[in-house]
Design an enzyme around this catalytic site. Structure first.
Site, PDB file in Angstrom:
ATOM      1  N   PHE A 198       0.855  -1.182   0.000  1.00  0.00           N
ATOM      2  CA  PHE A 198       0.000   0.000   0.000  1.00  0.00           C
ATOM      3  C   PHE A 198       0.898   1.241   0.000  1.00  0.00           C
ATOM      4  O   PHE A 198       1.813   1.359   0.834  1.00  0.00           O
ATOM      5  CB  PHE A 198      -0.908  -0.024   1.227  1.00  0.00           C
ATOM      6  CG  PHE A 198      -2.025   0.963   1.138  1.00  0.00           C
ATOM      7  CD1 PHE A 198      -2.930   0.908   0.069  1.00  0.00           C
ATOM      8  CD2 PHE A 198      -2.193   1.941   2.097  1.00  0.00           C
ATOM      9  CE1 PHE A 198      -3.972   1.818  -0.016  1.00  0.00           C
ATOM     10  CE2 PHE A 198      -3.233   2.856   2.013  1.00  0.00           C
ATOM     11  CZ  PHE A 198      -4.120   2.797   0.948  1.00  0.00           C
TER      12      PHE A 198
ATOM     13  N   ASP B  16       1.140  -4.942   8.029  1.00  0.00           N
ATOM     14  CA  ASP B  16       0.016  -4.020   7.898  1.00  0.00           C
ATOM     15  C   ASP B  16      -1.247  -4.868   7.698  1.00  0.00           C
ATOM     16  O   ASP B  16      -1.360  -5.599   6.711  1.00  0.00           O
ATOM     17  CB  ASP B  16       0.235  -3.077   6.709  1.00  0.00           C
ATOM     18  CG  ASP B  16      -0.905  -2.077   6.560  1.00  0.00           C
ATOM     19  OD1 ASP B  16      -2.019  -2.335   7.078  1.00  0.00           O
ATOM     20  OD2 ASP B  16      -0.692  -1.031   5.921  1.00  0.00           O
TER      21      ASP B  16
ATOM     22  N   TYR C 192     -11.446   1.370   9.901  1.00  0.00           N
ATOM     23  CA  TYR C 192     -12.585   1.905   9.127  1.00  0.00           C
ATOM     24  C   TYR C 192     -12.953   1.072   7.912  1.00  0.00           C
ATOM     25  O   TYR C 192     -13.835   1.445   7.167  1.00  0.00           O
ATOM     26  CB  TYR C 192     -12.367   3.377   8.732  1.00  0.00           C
ATOM     27  CG  TYR C 192     -11.091   3.681   7.981  1.00  0.00           C
ATOM     28  CD1 TYR C 192     -10.949   3.359   6.632  1.00  0.00           C
ATOM     29  CD2 TYR C 192     -10.038   4.326   8.615  1.00  0.00           C
ATOM     30  CE1 TYR C 192      -9.796   3.665   5.952  1.00  0.00           C
ATOM     31  CE2 TYR C 192      -8.871   4.633   7.936  1.00  0.00           C
ATOM     32  CZ  TYR C 192      -8.764   4.301   6.607  1.00  0.00           C
ATOM     33  OH  TYR C 192      -7.612   4.601   5.938  1.00  0.00           O
ATOM     34  N   LYS C 193     -12.267  -0.050   7.732  1.00  0.00           N
ATOM     35  CA  LYS C 193     -12.600  -0.916   6.600  1.00  0.00           C
ATOM     36  C   LYS C 193     -13.515  -2.035   7.103  1.00  0.00           C
ATOM     37  O   LYS C 193     -14.693  -1.797   7.390  1.00  0.00           O
ATOM     38  CB  LYS C 193     -11.318  -1.451   5.965  1.00  0.00           C
ATOM     39  CG  LYS C 193     -10.421  -0.341   5.396  1.00  0.00           C
ATOM     40  CD  LYS C 193      -9.139  -0.912   4.788  1.00  0.00           C
ATOM     41  CE  LYS C 193      -8.164   0.173   4.373  1.00  0.00           C
ATOM     42  NZ  LYS C 193      -8.557   0.870   3.142  1.00  0.00           N
TER      43      LYS C 193
ATOM     44  N   ARG D 173     -12.110  -3.376  -8.146  1.00  0.00           N
ATOM     45  CA  ARG D 173     -11.901  -4.050  -6.869  1.00  0.00           C
ATOM     46  C   ARG D 173     -13.234  -4.176  -6.136  1.00  0.00           C
ATOM     47  O   ARG D 173     -13.978  -3.197  -6.036  1.00  0.00           O
ATOM     48  CB  ARG D 173     -10.902  -3.236  -6.047  1.00  0.00           C
ATOM     49  CG  ARG D 173     -10.407  -3.930  -4.815  1.00  0.00           C
ATOM     50  CD  ARG D 173      -9.352  -3.086  -4.114  1.00  0.00           C
ATOM     51  NE  ARG D 173      -9.947  -1.929  -3.475  1.00  0.00           N
ATOM     52  CZ  ARG D 173      -9.396  -1.267  -2.440  1.00  0.00           C
ATOM     53  NH1 ARG D 173      -8.219  -1.663  -1.967  1.00  0.00           N
ATOM     54  NH2 ARG D 173      -9.978  -0.232  -1.910  1.00  0.00           N
TER      55      ARG D 173
END
Lengths: 416, 416
Positions: free
Chosen positions: A129, A201, A226-227, A375
């Site tokens: 990322f 991560d 928050y995912k 995605r």
């Protein structure tokens, strides 16, 4: 061939189906972007008003004690830790994933500086990322002490880069773009065998796949809430540090909340014992408090059942896209192997950006990632088999009718 | 002698009196701790539900564009900048004061590393806010490049420490404990004359006193939004960088939001132009959005009128305490000189902790700071002259009756 009726029947048998009612989902939307921003737990409205009106409005400064604000990062961290194979007092919720990565990386660098000062290479992946790579670059560039970042390219074996110059191996457990997942225990063993520390991560893993940080003997981990954890937009992130490393050094973002005696107002920094030294400044209490709403739903679900459903839904998605959209130039970039797959599925398409905008306009919300990647986050807490069927049907219709081929769908938004 | 009637008459003439109605204050409380955590703006309830239900719940990931989340740090930063003498695109709201101090200090260190590498001393005050000192220590300790922190003690002239070894002078504009205020322009000139850069912490100044960063030719400033700006508990902080320095270096906490092309997902960090490079990771949108509610009230008030009222109320408070509580061992530690006073007033008392607990139990909420300090924030947006009269009357009664002398008031809370 699988029909919508098959899907409805599978939903009727789904032991997790009732959890969908814990969330407030907009009408007319199939939300396949919970891997980017999760959905609103129904309990969040009441909780937010409580924090706003009782804790802030009435309690005011007293709420640091009476509403437990001071304990919040650790109390919520302990709840989250149960989803990550972490022990008590090994996780705190705080700051952002980027900042927590900086803290963990700095701690790892300090450990190596003492035990193996010749180790000055940080190994990561070019496809990690981006913000993770940026934070590594920021630290290296500021330190000016000969550290360097080496990036593994796709399909290049990690092991080829692991020699006695490597201080830290920093990877995402689940790749943000492809959904490919590492075997955390095997890679952690590999890193240790070569004398490197390993930093994971978990942004696309926490709440999405079973994680066992202590079982894998990992060293450091960071991630966001928050995912898949449905903590709210930009809700504070988390950091886990293996107990064996916690008290070895202080990390350089050493603010008041990580001080051993934060209210003694001493002029010298003395780190708190344990994971609390990874706290820094005053946290956004409202955003942090709502993390608990999403966490509580995740903790109700059995993680193995969640994983089984995630794999069933991602299998179904792949199977339906390949069967129903097979004549279109879609290329699966997510591993078919269950052991190597997270909880999202990505396809490349030469007109990926426009196709995704057309999907969103029809209420099927996934997201687009450079280059050419469609995605789709498959979050079993609130998605069912029929949702997958319906989403693929919209995709099929958009591709068959070429309805993506319009100027408004090619227009890039400022944020994609 | 001033009477309560005099105070009521002054309140009736107060041009700012109507602003109190913009806040929701608990009954039975005189809140003299707005310098620690500000109060709840009435508009915050509606705004929080809007962010929660419309922006997050319905808009979901689309709100990055449609609700302007991506623009929030800069848009709110520009609003705040009007209170700080900052130009457009010189301020962003983000992260915490501690972290922003790290960014600013790192940028200052980099500038000096290039233009005057022998300058390796950071000068601050022993009585500066502790977290500022901790962050300086964290950076120095991590860098291991011979940097050192020199702390000026009270009443020791700053100038005696400013020589050609000094890279940065880092001070609080208004001292958190005493309320003493520096002449920002004069001290900035002094620093520059000695070749040092100057970094101001405005935590106890922003929204409390007139600030003119560009007029003072300051270099860097940071501060928080949850005190006089009433942004909510732990609401995100701010950072200002003089335009002449903005594009010189990137700061090491270089996350995705500060990237020149944050959605291109490049593996190399390229800083955005201007102040946006001081952003790092994803921000807590709910907590950040509410900053606007408090800011909007502050922007309605004329800052000069606010300052006049602040000085009138702090004068009144000092005068009444000295007249009515004069026989008790209270020592004023706040400057009497208007030009050297912020917007809070502090007295030492040998039993300060217990006296403050007794005050709080009677609804007069100030706070206690080590050592022995009773601290009273005087926030003219929602306090009037009669509030001050009433607060001092409670203090007088507690001191005269020695009602502070009880075990429950000596019991230290975990957070003070």
């Amino acid at each position: 061939m699988i029909s919508r009726e098959h899907c409805l029947a599978a939903d009727a048998r789904d032991p997790l189906a009732s959890l969908k009612s814990r969330f407030s989902l907009p009408d007319g939307v199939i939300y396949l972007d919970g891997n980017s921003l999760g959905v609103l737990p129904r309990s969040a409205r009441e909780r937010s008003l409580e924090v706003l009106e009782q804790e802030w409005g009435s309690g005011l400064i007293r709420s640091w004690n009476t509403a437990g604000w001071f304990e919040l990062p650790g109390r919520l961290g302990n709840k989250l830790g149960r989803l990550l194979g972490a022990g008590e007092d090994e996780v705190v919720i705080t700051d952002t994933t980027s900042l927590n990565l900086f803290k963990a990386l700095a701690a790892a660098v300090r450990i190596q500086r003492e035990q193996a000062p010749q180790r000055k290479v940080i190994v990561s992946e070019r496809d990690n990322f981006p913000t993770d790579l940026y934070m590594m670059q920021g630290m290296i560039d500021f330190l000016q002490q000969g550290y360097e970042l080496m990036l593994v390219d796709d399909d290049h074996p990690l092991e080829s880069l692991l020699d006695d110059s490597v201080a830290v191996l920093a990877l995402s457990h689940v790749n943000y773009r492809t959904g490919a997942m590492y075997d955390m225990a095997a890679v952690s063993r590999l890193a240790h065998r070569h004398g490197a520390l390993v930093l994971w991560d978990l942004a696309h893993a926490a709440g999405a796949v079973p994680v066992d940080l202590n079982g894998a003997e990992a060293d450091f981990a960071v991630g966001c809430t928050y995912k898949y954890l449905n903590g709210g937009p930009g809700s504070p992130a988390f950091i886990w540090v293996a107990r064996r490393h916690q008290d070895r050094f202080w990390q350089p973002l050493s603010g008041w909340w990580g001080h051993a005696a934060p209210f003694a107002m001493q002029s010298d920094y003395q780190p708190a014992a344990g994971i609390r030294r990874y706290l820094c400044g005053t946290q956004p209490i409202l955003s942090m408090s709502l993390v608990e709403c999403g966490l509580d739903v995740a903790l109700e679900a059995d993680m193995q059942a969640l994983r089984e459903k995630s794999l069933a839904l991602t299998d179904l998605f792949i199977q339906l896209v390949e069967a129903r959209c097979g004549q279109h130039p879609l290329t699966l970039i997510t591993p078919r192997d269950h052991a190597a797959r997270g909880s999202h599925v990505s396809f490349r398409h030469p007109e990926g950006y426009a196709v995704m905008q057309a999907l969103i306009a029809r209420g099927v919300i996934g997201d687009y990632r450079e280059p050419e990647v469609l995605r789709f986050g498959i979050t079993p807490l609130y998605l069912g088999h029929a949702d997958i069927w319906d989403a693929v049907e919209v995709l099929r219709d958009i591709l068959d009718s070429r309805s993506w081929d319009r100027p408004e769908f090619r227009q890039r938004a400022s944020v994609t």
